[in-house]
Design an enzyme around this catalytic site. Structure first.
Site, short mmCIF file in Angstrom:
data_model
loop_
_atom_site.label_atom_id
_atom_site.label_comp_id
_atom_site.label_asym_id
_atom_site.label_seq_id
_atom_site.Cartn_x
_atom_site.Cartn_y
_atom_site.Cartn_z
N GLU A 339 -50.75 -12.74 -62.38
CA GLU A 339 -52.04 -12.06 -62.54
C GLU A 339 -52.45 -11.95 -64.01
O GLU A 339 -53.25 -11.09 -64.38
CB GLU A 339 -52.00 -10.68 -61.86
CG GLU A 339 -51.80 -10.81 -60.36
CD GLU A 339 -51.29 -9.55 -59.67
OE1 GLU A 339 -51.31 -9.51 -58.43
OE2 GLU A 339 -50.84 -8.62 -60.38
N ASP A 363 -43.73 -5.90 -59.48
CA ASP A 363 -44.52 -4.70 -59.20
C ASP A 363 -43.55 -3.52 -59.14
O ASP A 363 -42.50 -3.62 -58.49
CB ASP A 363 -45.22 -4.79 -57.84
CG ASP A 363 -46.44 -5.69 -57.86
OD1 ASP A 363 -46.76 -6.26 -58.92
OD2 ASP A 363 -47.06 -5.85 -56.79
N HIS A 530 -46.89 -2.71 -63.22
CA HIS A 530 -45.96 -3.81 -63.40
C HIS A 530 -44.85 -3.44 -64.37
O HIS A 530 -44.99 -2.52 -65.19
CB HIS A 530 -46.67 -5.05 -63.94
CG HIS A 530 -47.62 -5.69 -62.99
ND1 HIS A 530 -48.73 -6.40 -63.40
CD2 HIS A 530 -47.63 -5.72 -61.63
CE1 HIS A 530 -49.39 -6.85 -62.33
NE2 HIS A 530 -48.74 -6.44 -61.26
#
Length: 593
Positions: A339, A363, A530
């Site tokens: 991402e 995550d 994260h």
């Protein structure tokens, strides 16, 4: 030329017996430091760090200048002064503001090396040049040319950080795409990268990847090799789309047929690597600009959602880039952020630079208390997990080293420096991973997610860089262990989230203080969605590196005696080391203005 450490043998400048008597001892210290560093510290590519010694001992300003002139030709990023004696402080000190500095003063009784060390530290503080102090706990005899154990620990820690600083300078963070799903960390703060890390930000529109696929701008032979390896080694796992009656908006969005996903993904992976690092093969094909690459040291891919709403995701690419191997065998891991979370990408970079190991992107998903686990599973957490656990689970892209399938000398699961990975280690990591077809409701374009469970109980360090308005960059560090839960507990907890993604159960080490009062507090104080884990307890190394970069540490659970920062930090307060760290970092500001 790689960034080098320059060693400055510093000496009493009084000729007529004093200086002459110290030449041999001073150079012996320089050579001992050189040997220690070159034997214990590595560049990102796995080769030993290179040290250069001044062409003369330094007893005056003229000789300091001669040393500086020589170092300017050697790409010296850090200097270590060594001395067994009193020296002329302001005349012999390194005044180059671009180098990371340290001084080792010999703890002996014949000459006052400690006096020089204290004097030059005061001079560095007055000049606004932070420097690290090294001084042995116990007195040594003058003919003892060994590096004491406590000095060696500091020297190696300092060298790891200093060389990390040098390797980042003038490299690039390559942004493939832009911000993913409104994630703040995906925003590339160019000023932060330039001023704090010396890194240039590069931007590549995602149409460039499609252009290279369409026009065949990749090495066809390498493609055949990679595709064959993938088909032989990347076994497919659970398909959560099977049997679902998906709406038209999803089914009509998948433009790459499911049976062609791996072909597309293979080309995509080769192209991403070429964009970051360049590839001379492309020049042979007539693509000279593309062959150059972007001089990368780190990168990230936006992915969701503009790409993944119609094209296969990059989970394989992200996982294999960050792993310590691919179809060519063991290789240097590339910090590569899911991402395009640039701040997690930088966290990956810092972690791999000080360890040589593959950084794992996660995550930080769920805190499971012992009571909640017992309620859901009927069983109690034990061992390292007894006080609760944090579920680290990424949407499909985590370095395969995080399986813990590599083995140490005792047969225990571990994560190794990439250059120490064996063929057996690599195969174990491959065998511990399957590749589940992406959930079409999340990834309409399909693709595959790396899926594994970290079964080994390994020491790891979790970290995360954040940027806070009014403060700037800060970092969080949590040493702990991966946990191998009872199968019944794991299965029930894991299936409550996406069962196609890689899972790591993490238990931070608790100190009973602050953010480490309990596991819940670690989760509650984490600064973003994260985080990164790296093999080993390396929080102390990261703290030292961050002090060089002037990035304050907002939370950590490293023992006080392991924290090693520039000597002048104590002038900002000794009762509250965290407040002193914040104050010192603010006062000195980033290294690159």
């Amino acid at each position: 030329m790689k960034p080098r450490i320059g060693i400055r043998p510093t000496i009493d400048g009084r000729w007529g017996g004093v200086r002459e008597s110290l030449e041999e001892k001073t150079m012996a210290m320089a050579n001992a430091a050189k040997e220690l560093i070159e034997s214990n510290v590595h560049y990102q590519d796995g080769t030993p760090v290179e040290c250069v010694i001044s062409p003369c001992t330094i007893g005056s300003g003229a000789e300091a200048a001669k040393c500086n002139d020589y170092f300017s030709t050697q790409n010296v990023c850090a200097t270590l002064a060594v001395t067994p004696c009193w020296c002329y402080g302001s005349e012999t000190m390194d005044l180059n503001s671009d180098t990371v500095k340290a001084v080792w003063g010999f703890n002996g009784t014949e000459r006052p090396g400690a006096v020089y060390l204290a004097a030059v530290m005061a001079a560095f503080a007055q000049r606004g040049l932070p420097a690290f102090s090294m001084y042995g706990h116990d007195v040594q005899d003058i003919d003892d040319n060994t590096v004491p154990e406590d000095v060696a620990e500091k020297m190696i820690r300092w060298a790891k950080g200093a060389v990390a600083v040098g390797q980042m300078k003038n490299k690039a963070y390559v942004n493939l795409g832009s911000v993913a799903m409104g994630i703040a960390g995906s925003y590339c703060d160019m000023s932060f990268m330039q001023k704090y890390l010396g890194i240039r930000a590069e931007f590549v529109d995602l149409t460039e990847i499609l252009r290279r696929i369409t026009l065949g701008i990749y090495d066809k032979d390498e493609y055949e090799k990679a595709y064959k390896w993938i088909k032989e080694n990347c076994k497919e796992g659970f398909d959560k789309n099977a049997g679902k009656n998906l709406p038209d908006i999803i089914t009509k969005s998948k433009v790459v047929p499911a049976d062609k996903d791996w072909e597309f993904i293979t080309k995509f992976t080769l192209i991403v690597n070429d964009i970051l690092y360049g590839n001379p093969k492309l020049a042979e094909l007539g693509w000279h600009e593309e062959a150059l690459g972007k001089n990368a040291i780190v990168g990230g891919f936006q992915g969701q959602r503009h790409w993944t709403d119609w094209l296969p995701n990059a989970d394989f690419t992200e996982a294999i880039m960050a792993s310590s191997f691919n179809w060519n065998g063991k290789k240097m891991p590339t910090p590569f952020a899911t991402e395009n979370d640039t701040l997690n990408g930088i966290s990956m970079l810092l972690a791999t630079l000080v360890t040589g190991k593959a950084p794992a992107f996660h995550d930080v998903r769920t805190y499971w208390s012992p009571d909640a686990v017992k309620r859901v599973t009927g069983k109690e957490l034990t061992g390292k997990a007894a006080n609760g656990i944090i579920h680290l689970i990424n949407s499909g892209a985590t370095a395969l080293d995080c399986t813990g399938a590599a083995k140490d000398e005792n047969g225990n699961g571990t994560q190794k420096e990439w250059w120490n990975m064996t063929d057996e280690d690599i195969q174990n990591c491959i065998d511990a991973t399957d590749w589940c077809r992406a959930d079409y409701e999340y990834f309409r374009g399909g693709g595959f997610s790396s899926h594994f469970r970290t079964k080994a109980e390994m020491p790891v360090t979790m970290l995360r860089v954040n940027i806070v308005e009014g403060i700037g960059p800060v970092i969080q560090i949590a040493e702990g262990y991966t946990c191998n839960l009872d199968d019944d507990i794991h299965n029930k907890l894991d299936k409550r989230t996406d069962p196609t993604w890689p899972t790591t159960w993490f238990a931070p080490i608790l100190t009973g203080k602050g953010a480490f009062t309990d596991v819940y507090s670690v989760m509650a104080n984490w600064g973003a969605n994260h985080g990164v884990t790296i093999g080993g307890h390396v929080g102390a190394d990261l703290i030292t590196l961050c002090s060089m970069l002037r990035i304050p540490v907002t939370m950590h659970n490293v023992a006080d005696e392991k924290v090693y920062r520039p000597h002048v930090w104590s002038s900002f307060g000794t009762e509250d080391s965290q407040a002193a760290d914040y104050a010192a970092c603010k006062n000195y500001g980033p290294m690159y203005k």
